[in-house]
Every structure is written in C-alpha cells, then in structure tokens.
Motif scaffolding. Structure first.
Motif, short mmCIF file in Angstrom:
data_model
loop_
_atom_site.label_atom_id
_atom_site.label_comp_id
_atom_site.label_asym_id
_atom_site.label_seq_id
_atom_site.Cartn_x
_atom_site.Cartn_y
_atom_site.Cartn_z
N MET A 1 -45.07 33.07 34.23
CA MET A 1 -43.98 32.62 33.40
C MET A 1 -44.56 32.06 32.10
N ARG A 2 -43.79 32.19 31.05
CA ARG A 2 -44.20 31.67 29.75
C ARG A 2 -43.21 30.60 29.32
N ARG A 3 -43.72 29.48 28.87
CA ARG A 3 -42.84 28.40 28.45
C ARG A 3 -42.14 28.78 27.15
N LEU A 4 -40.92 28.32 26.99
CA LEU A 4 -40.14 28.64 25.81
C LEU A 4 -40.53 27.71 24.66
N ASP A 5 -40.50 28.22 23.47
CA ASP A 5 -40.67 27.45 22.24
C ASP A 5 -41.85 26.48 22.30
N LYS A 6 -42.97 26.98 22.78
CA LYS A 6 -44.20 26.19 22.88
C LYS A 6 -44.02 24.89 23.66
N GLY A 7 -43.12 24.91 24.63
CA GLY A 7 -42.94 23.76 25.52
C GLY A 7 -41.97 22.70 25.02
N ALA A 8 -41.34 22.91 23.89
CA ALA A 8 -40.41 21.92 23.35
C ALA A 8 -39.26 21.63 24.32
N PRO A 9 -38.62 22.63 24.94
CA PRO A 9 -37.55 22.33 25.90
C PRO A 9 -38.06 21.53 27.11
N LEU A 10 -39.29 21.77 27.52
CA LEU A 10 -39.88 21.02 28.63
C LEU A 10 -40.03 19.54 28.26
N ARG A 11 -40.57 19.30 27.08
CA ARG A 11 -40.76 17.92 26.66
C ARG A 11 -39.43 17.21 26.45
N ALA A 12 -38.42 17.92 25.95
CA ALA A 12 -37.10 17.34 25.76
C ALA A 12 -36.47 16.99 27.11
N ALA A 13 -36.63 17.87 28.10
CA ALA A 13 -36.09 17.61 29.43
C ALA A 13 -36.81 16.43 30.09
N MET A 14 -38.10 16.32 29.86
CA MET A 14 -38.86 15.17 30.39
C MET A 14 -38.36 13.87 29.77
N LYS A 15 -38.14 13.90 28.48
CA LYS A 15 -37.68 12.70 27.77
C LYS A 15 -36.30 12.30 28.26
N ALA A 16 -35.41 13.29 28.44
CA ALA A 16 -34.05 13.02 28.92
C ALA A 16 -34.07 12.45 30.34
N ALA A 17 -35.03 12.89 31.16
CA ALA A 17 -35.12 12.41 32.54
C ALA A 17 -35.93 11.11 32.64
N GLY A 18 -36.53 10.70 31.51
CA GLY A 18 -37.32 9.48 31.51
C GLY A 18 -38.63 9.62 32.27
N LEU A 19 -39.22 10.81 32.23
CA LEU A 19 -40.47 11.08 32.96
C LEU A 19 -41.63 11.30 32.01
N ASP A 20 -42.79 10.83 32.40
CA ASP A 20 -44.01 11.18 31.71
C ASP A 20 -44.77 12.17 32.61
N ILE A 21 -45.95 12.58 32.19
CA ILE A 21 -46.70 13.60 32.94
C ILE A 21 -47.02 13.15 34.37
N PRO A 22 -47.55 11.94 34.60
CA PRO A 22 -47.85 11.53 35.98
C PRO A 22 -46.61 11.48 36.87
N ARG A 23 -45.51 11.00 36.33
CA ARG A 23 -44.28 10.92 37.14
C ARG A 23 -43.69 12.30 37.43
N LEU A 24 -43.79 13.20 36.45
CA LEU A 24 -43.32 14.58 36.68
C LEU A 24 -44.19 15.24 37.75
N ALA A 25 -45.48 15.03 37.70
CA ALA A 25 -46.38 15.59 38.72
C ALA A 25 -46.02 15.05 40.10
N ALA A 26 -45.72 13.76 40.19
CA ALA A 26 -45.33 13.16 41.47
C ALA A 26 -44.01 13.75 41.95
N ARG A 27 -43.09 14.00 41.03
CA ARG A 27 -41.80 14.55 41.43
C ARG A 27 -41.93 16.00 41.92
N THR A 28 -42.91 16.76 41.38
CA THR A 28 -43.11 18.14 41.87
C THR A 28 -43.52 18.13 43.34
N LYS A 29 -44.21 17.07 43.76
CA LYS A 29 -44.58 16.96 45.18
C LYS A 29 -43.34 16.72 46.04
N ASP A 30 -42.37 15.99 45.49
CA ASP A 30 -41.14 15.71 46.23
C ASP A 30 -40.29 16.97 46.42
#
Length: 166
Positions: A1-30
């Motif tokens: 898979m290729r990220r859209l728009d150089k990852g901008a939608p990913l970073r926007a979704a992280m910001k909206a969910a209030g997650l940083d990289i470590p918390r997002l990684a922890a949530r992927t385990k859940d």
C-alpha cells in the motif's frame, strides 16, 4: 500500500484522534487479532514526514494503522499494483530466440582465436593435429600461404557438432 499525499491524511487523523507515534503503535497492538501490532519505528516510518519516511508499506501495516485510527483504509492509503511490459525473470529461457554471441566477420589468427575461445594455442594445435590424423581438416581452418587463419563461425559449429553425440 502507498500512503496518500505523502502521509498528510495519516498525520491529520493522528492529530484528530489525539495520538502520537508511540500511542498509535500501542493501539495497533489492541486492534491486531494476533496481538502483535506494529513497532514504534515502523509506525514512525509510515506516518513520518522526514527523509526517513516510507511511501509504501505492507497491506497488513496499512490495515492496522487504519483500524487503530478508526478510518477507512482508502482515505489513508492507496493500493499499489505494478504491471511490467517485459518479464523480470533472471532465468534464461530455452527458446530458439536466444541471442548468439557477437562473432567477428573476419578471419582470425591462432592467437586471436585462442583468446576468443578462452583456450590455449597448444589446444588449437592439438585439435588441428588430431583432425589431420583422422584425415580431416579441422572445421574453420584455412591456410593462407604458410599461415593458418580460422573462421570463428565454422570453428564454433564444429565444436558444437563434436559435443553432440551422433
């Protein structure tokens, strides 16, 4: 898979969910059925904006990140499909269309022929002598005055015929 728009939608979704990289990684385990999830490093590569960011990731990683962010996969990633016009196989085909090695059109002297065949001059002498003992002329051998010249095409054809059983 290729990220859209150089990852901008990913970073926007992280910001909206209030997650940083470590918390997002922890949530992927859940959200991972195996409980393994993704490492912080991999998540950082996928969502990052720096020079170490990756534009592509596995389907599994994309699905885990989209699930952890509670977003549709298509809003964050696009599927990558490669089609090739020609085969990328490194194996040689066994067809009649094989290219023959480029052979010089002119006659060769013995030293040049030896270098071309990757044989020694004494090997060529021995082949010529054995052919003479059988009452034959070695394929490709041409006497020009007192010197020998060789037709490389005829020499190779003769060598091929010797290798194949009669």
């Amino acid at each position: 898979m290729r990220r859209l728009d150089k990852g901008a939608p990913l970073r926007a979704a992280m910001k909206a969910a209030g997650l940083d990289i470590p918390r997002l990684a922890a949530r992927t385990k859940d959200v991972d059925p195996t409980g393994e999830g993704l490492s912080r490093t991999l998540v950082g590569f996928i969502v990052g904006a720096g020079k170490t960011a990756r534009e592509e990731c596995s389907d599994r990683a994309a699905e885990l990140i989209a699930s952890a962010l509670d977003r549709e996969l298509a809003t964050l990633f696009e599927s990558v499909v490669f089609t090739f016009e020609e085969s990328t196989s490194t194996r040689r085909t066994h067809t009649a269309e094989r290219r023959k090695p480029e052979l010089p059109e002119q006659l060769m002297d013995q030293r040049t022929l030896a270098r071309f065949l990757r044989k020694s001059s004494s090997w060529i002498d021995k082949q010529v002598q054995e052919a003479a003992e059988r009452g034959e002329l070695w394929p490709g051998l041409i006497y020009v005055g007192r010197s020998r010249r060789f037709d490389p095409h005829a020499v190779l054809d003769g060598m091929r015929k010797q290798r194949t059983p009669a």
